[in-house]
Motif scaffolding. Sequence first.
Motif, PDB file in Angstrom:
ATOM      1  N   VAL A 144      44.766  60.492  30.823  1.00 45.53           N
ATOM      2  CA  VAL A 144      44.996  59.034  30.264  1.00 45.53           C
ATOM      3  C   VAL A 144      43.017  58.927  29.578  1.00 45.53           C
ATOM      4  CG1 VAL A 144      43.712  56.374  31.106  1.00 45.53           C
ATOM      5  CG2 VAL A 144      45.460  57.102  32.869  1.00 45.53           C
ATOM      6  N   PHE A 145      42.383  59.284  29.888  1.00 48.93           N
ATOM      7  CA  PHE A 145      40.982  60.004  28.477  1.00 48.93           C
ATOM      8  C   PHE A 145      41.675  60.283  27.999  1.00 48.93           C
ATOM      9  CE2 PHE A 145      37.345  62.393  27.896  1.00 48.93           C
ATOM     10  CZ  PHE A 145      36.246  60.871  27.472  1.00 48.93           C
ATOM     11  N   PHE A 146      42.541  61.633  27.626  1.00 49.48           N
ATOM     12  CA  PHE A 146      42.188  62.695  26.999  1.00 49.48           C
ATOM     13  C   PHE A 146      43.729  61.974  26.545  1.00 49.48           C
ATOM     14  CE2 PHE A 146      39.451  65.296  29.542  1.00 49.48           C
ATOM     15  CZ  PHE A 146      38.546  65.957  28.755  1.00 49.48           C
ATOM     16  N   MET A 147      44.681  61.702  26.436  1.00 48.78           N
ATOM     17  CA  MET A 147      45.387  61.690  25.886  1.00 48.78           C
ATOM     18  C   MET A 147      45.601  60.147  25.326  1.00 48.78           C
ATOM     19  SD  MET A 147      47.653  63.506  26.289  1.00 48.78           S
ATOM     20  CE  MET A 147      49.272  63.115  25.092  1.00 48.78           C
ATOM     21  N   GLY A 148      44.786  59.003  25.752  1.00 49.78           N
ATOM     22  CA  GLY A 148      44.628  58.069  24.997  1.00 49.78           C
ATOM     23  C   GLY A 148      43.045  57.406  24.323  1.00 49.78           C
ATOM     24  N   PHE A 149      42.124  58.495  24.171  1.00 52.28           N
ATOM     25  CA  PHE A 149      41.500  58.914  23.304  1.00 52.28           C
ATOM     26  C   PHE A 149      41.066  58.235  21.759  1.00 52.28           C
ATOM     27  CE2 PHE A 149      37.890  60.928  20.918  1.00 52.28           C
ATOM     28  CZ  PHE A 149      36.733  60.466  21.935  1.00 52.28           C
ATOM     29  N   ASN A 150      42.631  58.314  21.777  1.00 55.17           N
ATOM     30  CA  ASN A 150      42.606  58.088  19.966  1.00 55.17           C
ATOM     31  C   ASN A 150      44.306  57.683  19.947  1.00 55.17           C
ATOM     32  OD1 ASN A 150      44.202  60.737  20.043  1.00 55.17           O
ATOM     33  ND2 ASN A 150      43.472  61.496  18.288  1.00 55.17           N
ATOM     34  N   LYS A 151      44.852  56.870  21.013  1.00 53.45           N
ATOM     35  CA  LYS A 151      46.454  56.375  20.733  1.00 53.45           C
ATOM     36  C   LYS A 151      46.649  55.637  21.705  1.00 53.45           C
ATOM     37  CE  LYS A 151      49.138  60.664  22.605  1.00 53.45           C
ATOM     38  NZ  LYS A 151      49.885  61.565  22.127  1.00 53.45           N
ATOM     39  N   PRO A 152      46.912  54.560  22.169  1.00 49.69           N
ATOM     40  CA  PRO A 152      47.521  53.780  23.237  1.00 49.69           C
ATOM     41  C   PRO A 152      48.809  55.190  23.693  1.00 49.69           C
ATOM     42  CG  PRO A 152      48.793  52.900  20.910  1.00 49.69           C
ATOM     43  CD  PRO A 152      48.507  54.514  20.286  1.00 49.69           C
ATOM     44  N   PHE A 153      48.028  53.964  25.133  1.00 44.95           N
ATOM     45  CA  PHE A 153      48.257  55.270  26.497  1.00 44.95           C
ATOM     46  C   PHE A 153      48.289  54.295  27.400  1.00 44.95           C
ATOM     47  CE2 PHE A 153      48.535  58.755  29.512  1.00 44.95           C
ATOM     48  CZ  PHE A 153      49.477  58.972  29.412  1.00 44.95           C
ATOM     49  N   LEU A 154      49.811  54.237  28.437  1.00 46.71           N
ATOM     50  CA  LEU A 154      49.460  54.032  29.718  1.00 46.71           C
ATOM     51  C   LEU A 154      48.581  54.086  30.747  1.00 46.71           C
ATOM     52  CD1 LEU A 154      51.584  51.641  31.427  1.00 46.71           C
ATOM     53  CD2 LEU A 154      52.603  53.778  32.471  1.00 46.71           C
ATOM     54  N   ARG A 155      48.077  53.115  31.039  1.00 47.25           N
ATOM     55  CA  ARG A 155      46.680  53.317  31.597  1.00 47.25           C
ATOM     56  C   ARG A 155      46.776  52.815  32.995  1.00 47.25           C
ATOM     57  NH1 ARG A 155      42.960  54.616  27.759  1.00 47.25           N
ATOM     58  NH2 ARG A 155      43.518  54.524  25.890  1.00 47.25           N
ATOM     59  N   ILE A 156      47.314  53.758  33.395  1.00 48.09           N
ATOM     60  CA  ILE A 156      47.759  53.237  35.265  1.00 48.09           C
ATOM     61  C   ILE A 156      47.262  54.702  35.398  1.00 48.09           C
ATOM     62  CG2 ILE A 156      49.177  53.342  37.529  1.00 48.09           C
ATOM     63  CD1 ILE A 156      49.490  50.833  35.111  1.00 48.09           C
ATOM     64  N   ARG A 157      46.254  54.581  36.434  1.00 40.20           N
ATOM     65  CA  ARG A 157      44.737  55.031  36.632  1.00 40.20           C
ATOM     66  C   ARG A 157      45.130  55.352  38.395  1.00 40.20           C
ATOM     67  NH1 ARG A 157      42.180  52.730  33.017  1.00 40.20           N
ATOM     68  NH2 ARG A 157      41.003  53.705  31.253  1.00 40.20           N
ATOM     69  N   ASN A 158      44.715  54.296  39.246  1.00 42.63           N
ATOM     70  CA  ASN A 158      44.215  54.115  40.728  1.00 42.63           C
ATOM     71  C   ASN A 158      45.676  53.517  41.330  1.00 42.63           C
ATOM     72  OD1 ASN A 158      43.707  51.057  40.702  1.00 42.63           O
ATOM     73  ND2 ASN A 158      41.958  52.186  39.712  1.00 42.63           N
ATOM     74  N   ASN A 159      45.257  53.116  42.456  1.00 42.71           N
ATOM     75  CA  ASN A 159      45.978  52.852  43.101  1.00 42.71           C
ATOM     76  C   ASN A 159      45.985  51.169  43.313  1.00 42.71           C
ATOM     77  OD1 ASN A 159      48.094  51.901  45.904  1.00 42.71           O
ATOM     78  ND2 ASN A 159      46.478  51.900  47.150  1.00 42.71           N
ATOM     79  N   GLY A 160      45.038  50.342  42.579  1.00 44.44           N
ATOM     80  CA  GLY A 160      44.611  48.883  42.211  1.00 44.44           C
ATOM     81  C   GLY A 160      45.829  49.090  41.194  1.00 44.44           C
ATOM     82  N   ASP A 161      45.571  49.664  40.445  1.00 48.41           N
ATOM     83  CA  ASP A 161      46.598  49.547  38.830  1.00 48.41           C
ATOM     84  C   ASP A 161      48.179  49.253  39.233  1.00 48.41           C
ATOM     85  OD1 ASP A 161      44.513  49.501  37.130  1.00 48.41           O
ATOM     86  OD2 ASP A 161      44.602  51.639  37.038  1.00 48.41           O
ATOM     87  N   GLN A 162      48.579  50.298  40.381  1.00 51.69           N
ATOM     88  CA  GLN A 162      49.933  50.569  40.310  1.00 51.69           C
ATOM     89  C   GLN A 162      50.546  49.179  41.262  1.00 51.69           C
ATOM     90  OE1 GLN A 162      49.067  53.559  43.099  1.00 51.69           O
ATOM     91  NE2 GLN A 162      49.966  54.976  42.002  1.00 51.69           N
ATOM     92  N   ARG A 163      48.565  48.765  42.162  1.00 53.94           N
ATOM     93  CA  ARG A 163      49.939  47.520  42.876  1.00 53.94           C
ATOM     94  C   ARG A 163      49.901  45.918  42.053  1.00 53.94           C
ATOM     95  NH1 ARG A 163      44.692  45.828  46.506  1.00 53.94           N
ATOM     96  NH2 ARG A 163      46.483  44.727  47.679  1.00 53.94           N
ATOM     97  N   VAL A 164      48.845  46.033  41.416  1.00 53.63           N
ATOM     98  CA  VAL A 164      48.836  44.903  40.548  1.00 53.63           C
ATOM     99  C   VAL A 164      50.195  45.169  39.581  1.00 53.63           C
ATOM    100  CG1 VAL A 164      48.558  44.227  38.206  1.00 53.63           C
ATOM    101  CG2 VAL A 164      46.730  44.794  39.459  1.00 53.63           C
ATOM    102  N   MET A 165      50.885  46.212  39.178  1.00 52.62           N
ATOM    103  CA  MET A 165      52.390  46.582  38.854  1.00 52.62           C
ATOM    104  C   MET A 165      53.661  45.648  39.352  1.00 52.62           C
ATOM    105  SD  MET A 165      52.794  49.941  35.954  1.00 52.62           S
ATOM    106  CE  MET A 165      53.234  50.963  37.827  1.00 52.62           C
ATOM    107  N   THR A 166      53.584  46.672  40.511  1.00 51.43           N
ATOM    108  CA  THR A 166      54.495  45.731  42.002  1.00 51.43           C
ATOM    109  C   THR A 166      54.457  44.399  42.156  1.00 51.43           C
ATOM    110  OG1 THR A 166      53.225  47.106  43.572  1.00 51.43           O
ATOM    111  CG2 THR A 166      54.529  47.912  42.482  1.00 51.43           C
ATOM    112  N   HIS A 167      52.929  43.855  42.035  1.00 51.21           N
ATOM    113  CA  HIS A 167      53.374  42.727  42.779  1.00 51.21           C
ATOM    114  C   HIS A 167      53.478  42.091  41.116  1.00 51.21           C
ATOM    115  CE1 HIS A 167      51.929  42.175  46.165  1.00 51.21           C
ATOM    116  NE2 HIS A 167      50.385  43.945  46.362  1.00 51.21           N
ATOM    117  N   LYS A 168      53.344  42.115  40.207  1.00 50.96           N
ATOM    118  CA  LYS A 168      53.615  41.680  39.283  1.00 50.96           C
ATOM    119  C   LYS A 168      55.573  41.457  39.327  1.00 50.96           C
ATOM    120  CE  LYS A 168      51.716  43.712  35.966  1.00 50.96           C
ATOM    121  NZ  LYS A 168      51.218  44.317  34.195  1.00 50.96           N
ATOM    122  N   SER A 169      55.913  42.052  39.542  1.00 51.82           N
ATOM    123  CA  SER A 169      57.558  42.102  39.526  1.00 51.82           C
ATOM    124  C   SER A 169      57.873  41.135  40.277  1.00 51.82           C
ATOM    125  CB  SER A 169      57.666  43.965  39.661  1.00 51.82           C
ATOM    126  OG  SER A 169      57.492  44.078  38.248  1.00 51.82           O
TER     127      SER A 169
END
Length: 241
Positions: A144-169
């Motif tokens: 995420v750090f390198f791919m999103g350094f100068n362009k939009p990138f999906l910033r799913i880093r940790n288990n917390g991000d994963q949990r937020v995504m599944t609970h939203k659905s």
Amino acid sequence: MQIQDFDKIIQKRRSIRIYDETAPFDESVIKRGLERAVLSPNSSNMQLWEFYWVKSKEIHNVLSHACMGQSAAKTAKQLVVFVTRQDKWKERVKWNITNLEKQFEGKELTSRDKRAFDYYRKLMPLVYRYDPFGLNTLLRTIIVFFMGFNKPFLRIRNNGDQRVMTHKSCALAAQTFMLSLASEGYDTCPMEGFDADLVKKALNLPALAEITMIVACGIGKPEGIYSERLRVPNEEVIFEV
């Protein structure tokens, strides 16, 4: 007429906390509501959710206790538990790939078709893979750090991000379900106040499953509406940019 009908459904849906336990209840509305909930939008069509329609009086009583004795849980005719299953991501990836293979069988794959396969074969494992030592989290953070350094990138880093995504659905599915019941004249109440460990034990869920909400269903009593519907003024939450 569709706009008017939908507006009536939105106005009908309130969080009702006391139900008429003597009122007739057509269980088929739950079945239809859950079938409609399955059609809800969800992240990457992964459908990392499960819906538990509680028919057992014994389990109902256990869940009422787990809900801290809330009147909505105790007096509801039915309870439905909305659960996230992040741990099933591999099964859902395989299921999506199988469907893609059926869809493109006998056809020459375009670049877009190939990207669809790569999406599930490469991106989804990167997004959902989890290990207790945090190695995949570290890998995602670096990517995420390198791919999103100068362009939009999906910033799913940790288990917390994963949990937020599944609970939203899963929450989207719960809303579809509640609007479905409202459209058929029934009332609901989404509950977040519960002992998740007790609920998971009652439903025999694995450790990585999580409870998004428990929805009480039935015919509400007038006293089940605790107050008038109050909302922060639109100008404080709706912005044109």
